[in-house]
Design a protein around this motif. Structure first.
Motif, PDB file in Angstrom:
ATOM      1  N   SER A  18      29.293  -7.407 -28.595  1.00 43.28           N
ATOM      2  CA  SER A  18      30.281  -6.374 -28.897  1.00 43.28           C
ATOM      3  C   SER A  18      31.654  -6.963 -29.199  1.00 43.28           C
ATOM      4  O   SER A  18      32.476  -6.326 -29.873  1.00 43.28           O
ATOM      5  CB  SER A  18      30.392  -5.396 -27.731  1.00 43.28           C
ATOM      6  N   LYS A  21      32.705  -7.206 -32.889  1.00 40.23           N
ATOM      7  CA  LYS A  21      33.130  -5.989 -33.568  1.00 40.23           C
ATOM      8  C   LYS A  21      34.619  -5.746 -33.370  1.00 40.23           C
ATOM      9  O   LYS A  21      35.281  -5.162 -34.222  1.00 40.23           O
ATOM     10  CB  LYS A  21      32.328  -4.793 -33.049  1.00 40.23           C
ATOM     11  N   THR A 222      22.022 -10.728 -26.213  1.00 42.81           N
ATOM     12  CA  THR A 222      23.239 -10.126 -26.754  1.00 42.81           C
ATOM     13  C   THR A 222      24.482 -10.932 -26.406  1.00 42.81           C
ATOM     14  O   THR A 222      25.593 -10.416 -26.414  1.00 42.81           O
ATOM     15  CB  THR A 222      23.394  -8.682 -26.236  1.00 42.81           C
ATOM     16  N   TRP A 243      27.375 -10.171 -36.983  1.00 44.44           N
ATOM     17  CA  TRP A 243      26.895  -8.830 -36.640  1.00 44.44           C
ATOM     18  C   TRP A 243      25.688  -8.463 -37.481  1.00 44.44           C
ATOM     19  O   TRP A 243      24.730  -7.861 -37.010  1.00 44.44           O
ATOM     20  CB  TRP A 243      28.050  -7.856 -36.869  1.00 44.44           C
ATOM     21  N   TYR A 522      23.689   0.799 -35.169  1.00 46.96           N
ATOM     22  CA  TYR A 522      24.606  -0.244 -34.724  1.00 46.96           C
ATOM     23  C   TYR A 522      25.858  -0.313 -35.598  1.00 46.96           C
ATOM     24  O   TYR A 522      26.773  -1.055 -35.300  1.00 46.96           O
ATOM     25  CB  TYR A 522      23.913  -1.617 -34.771  1.00 46.96           C
ATOM     26  N   PHE A 558      27.763   2.981 -30.121  1.00 46.65           N
ATOM     27  CA  PHE A 558      29.134   2.908 -29.606  1.00 46.65           C
ATOM     28  C   PHE A 558      29.940   4.142 -30.022  1.00 46.65           C
ATOM     29  O   PHE A 558      29.609   4.821 -30.994  1.00 46.65           O
ATOM     30  CB  PHE A 558      29.840   1.644 -30.113  1.00 46.65           C
TER      31      PHE A 558
END
Length: 719
Positions: A18, A21, A222, A243, A522, A558
């Motif tokens: 994450s 991002k 992850t 990503w 995603y 998310f």
């Protein structure tokens, strides 16, 4: 790279998936400090980073590290050992507040590192029925605690899950429980068996396995563990590439299965990673080819811009794995494949026309010359979706061929009239020495059927399958032997932008028992996704093989910072001025021009956008080979692309749906319904290109699609 497992003894710093991002939002000087940060961990001098445990942390493992005077890193420390994971970099006070409201967890079934919002959990707990307060059965009473935990439900959440009595309760849980666990609960609520969920999500690790692992080793798919500063810098320079090649464990199970007995179909909504799965599958198949293969694995897609992106992402995957597959995988469009096959067979490059104005003019001329009582649009659809789709060569065949799916019945006399008009159209093309791309695919399929087995590709991976015409499917079926691992097909009929509907079984492609559906988005924030799926409410969409698909269980991984904005303007000039202001606000807020996309329904709309933006911004129309700056294109050109911020313009009643693209209901009610759905799918595709920010605008009256249930945003501004 992103799923490398940490298995070393020295101090290390991993980066949560994450984090990449959030990376583009960070100031450049903060980004530049990250390799130095990693170096301090590797050198064992990270204690000098003010590695601190706040007094008010919700998780005993929560730490902050000093980036500079203003910025702090949010880190998870191990219970034992010296292996840390960086989740975010925030302003000082925000970092401390984050740790006061979040805890970390390692999913026992998927090994994902998950973040739990404590405040959201408390809010859900306050609204859910109290234990024993509601005598009605719980949604998950049929499953023992051990079963829920084996599916990845965090043990501390189980009492909360037990209180769910309705879909509304499940929605409350979805706002608090990590995404992978929500997916499990939604599938249980939908009636999936435990065995089906394990198979669908690739859950092979029993709960508790993480706890049994070495306490100093974080084994998570992850978390990215860079080997050194250079590898980290590559990831920082290309965060989107990291990503785009990331695989969720459930996706990895599909992509890296050792062998399939035949063809495979993977479906799923926009942003669920279908193309990423296809890329990994191609990479896996290529690495199994014999040394010096005569032909490579073939990866096909629909338009050139998508093929360019596929090549770039395969190069990233090569870099990550250290395996060069550039000579083992060929990426091309289906049209380019057809051209190559025909050129080889005929000894000269074919002349192809794809100019819509020219084709529309030819069909109008054919209708007028033949004096048929049918509009040009109906003639073209009949030729493309019946005659060409079914490989009809003669009038005798056309008089008897099935027209299933066409709304308007035709007598034999009417079919003969249609045939006359089609012959006039084709005669003009022949005299000009031209053919359409669909004719090219039809000819290529016939040539490919005559190829010896030694000239076929060992495997074919098909992206954007929903938009392929039957002639193109015949070509793809012909260039690969009917054998294990022959065709790997990914697509989503909700994103169909051409009226080409095919059941794979009718093309000689059997995917029975080898079909998979992806549900977790995603790419797009929950706010944008909710708006986009609201557009499709109540629409019947096929599953690419004769069944019906749905968006049930489709959700985002998310939440974003704001809902889509919808704005109406009196005139086109006002709307374009508003667009300039919107783009300027995005760029001023730190979004790079190359992270912005703008879509319009027509080429004329694209030209207007380019003209108004060029004085102040770098602009790149998508129909040009060079790319850079703000990318502008028609909705068709936006297929498969993604942007942090997306503006969809001229969603006006006069433009969407586009009048000349819709068959009048008086002519053919079934064709009218299909055409309308196709236009709706175009809007859905354009909206789901956005990751964080979506702006929709129109002038005059808004498109009727914007009055569909569930699609009005709280950000709407009706001027």
């Amino acid at each position: 790279m992103l799923d490398r497992v940490l298995g070393v003894s020295m101090a290390s710093l991993g980066f949560a998936q994450s984090f990449f991002k959030r990376l583009p939002d960070l100031p450049k000087d903060v980004q530049k400090r990250l390799p130095e940060l990693l170096g301090k961990f590797e050198a064992g001098t990270h204690a000098g980073l003010h590695l601190e445990k706040p007094n008010a942390t919700a998780d005993e493992r929560g730490r902050t590290i000093r980036i500079n005077q203003f910025w702090r890193g949010v880190v998870m420390a191990p219970v034992r050992g010296d292996h840390y994971v960086l989740f975010d970099i925030l302003p000082h006070d925000d970092a401390y507040e984050w740790l006061a409201n979040h805890t970390f967890a390692i999913n026992g079934a998927t090994q994902e590192v998950e973040i739990v919002n404590v405040s959201a959990m408390k809010a859900a707990a306050a609204k859910l029925p109290g234990a024993g307060a509601d005598p009605s059965p719980g949604m998950f009473d049929a499953y023992e605690d051990a079963v829920l935990m084996e599916l990845g439900i965090e043990p501390s959440y189980v009492p909360l899950v037990r209180r769910a009595r309705s879909d509304a309760d499940l929605d409350l849980l979805a706002q608090a429980v990590p995404g992978s666990q929500v997916q499990v609960l939604e599938m249980l609520a939908a009636g999936y068996t435990v065995r089906e969920i394990r198979a669908e999500l690739g859950l092979t690790v029993a709960a508790g396995a993480a706890a049994k692992a070495s306490p100093g080793v974080l084994a998570s798919p992850t978390v990215f563990i860079p080997k050194g500063a250079r590898e980290l810098q590559d990831a920082l320079d290309n965060p989107l590439e990291q990503w785009r090649i990331f695989l969720h464990p459930s996706q990895r199970r599909i992509a890296y299965r050792d062998r399939y007995a035949g063809s495979v179909r993977v479906t799923g909504g926009a942003g669920t990673g279908k193309t990423v799965v296809a890329l990994h599958r191609a990479h896996h198949l290529a690495r199994r080819l014999p040394v010096g293969p005569k032909h490579p694995v073939l990866v096909t897609t629909f338009v050139r811009t998508l093929a360019d992106d596929l090549r770039a992402n395969l190069a990233s995957l090569d870099s990550v794995t250290g395996v060069d597959t550039s000579a083992l995988i060929e990426v091309t469009t289906v049209d380019a494949l057809a051209r190559r096959v025909v050129t080889t067979a005929e000894g000269a490059s074919p002349k192809v026309t794809d100019d819509e104005e020219t084709l529309t003019s030819l069909w109008s001329m054919a209708a007028a010359s033949s004096h048929v009582p049918f509009p040009p649009t109906m003639l073209r659809q009949e030729w493309e979706n019946v005659i060409l789709a079914r490989g009809v060569r003669t009038l005798a065949d056309y008089l008897t061929v099935s027209r299933a799916g066409r709304g308007q019945a035709l007598t034999k006399a009417q079919r003969a009239e249609v045939w006359t008009a089609v012959e006039i159209f084709l005669g003009h093309l022949r005299r000009a020495g031209e053919r359409t791309f669909l004719q090219l695919a039809d000819d290529a399929a016939r040539y490919a059927l005559a190829l010896p087995a030694s000239d076929l590709h060992p495997h074919v991976v098909v992206d954007e399958a929903q938009d392929l015409h039957p002639a193109q499917w015949r070509l793809l079926r012909a260039v690969v032997p009917d054998a294990p691992d022959d065709l790997f097909i990914v697509g989503d009929a909700h994103q169909r932008i051409y009226d080409h509907r095919v059941a794979l079984t009718t093309m000689g492609i059997n995917v029975r028992g080898r079909s998979h559906r992806l549900r977790l988005n995603y790419r797009t924030s929950e706010e944008i996704l909710s708006f986009a799926t609201g557009l499709m409410t109540g629409q019947a969409v096929d599953d690419l093989d004769g069944g019906e698909d749905s968006l049930d269980g489709y959700r985002s991984a998310f939440r974003g910072t704001q809902p889509p904005t919808l704005r109406g303007y009196p005139t086109l000039a006002d709307e374009l001025t508003g667009l300039v202001n919107t783009v300027g606000t995005w760029i001023h807020g730190g979004i790079a021009p190359s992270e912005i996309g703008i879509a319009a329904r027509t080429r004329k709309g694209v030209d207007a956008v380019v003209e108004v933006l060029r004085p102040g911004f770098e602009v790149s129309p998508l129909d040009r080979k060079s790319r850079g700056g703000i990318e502008v294109g028609t909705m068709h050109r936006m297929k498969g692309l993604e942007y942090r911020a997306m503006a969809v313009v001229d969603i006006s009643a006069r433009s969407v749906p586009l009048p000349h693209a819709i068959t009048p209901p008086a002519v053919d009610t079934a064709a009218h319904a299909k055409d309308t759905l196709r236009e709706l799918c175009l809007l859905y595709v354009a909206c789901t290109r956005a990751r964080e920010f979506l702006s929709i605008s129109w002038h005059g009256e808004p498109s009727p699609f914007l009055s569909r249930p569930g699609d009005r945003s709280s950000g709407a501004d009706q001027n």
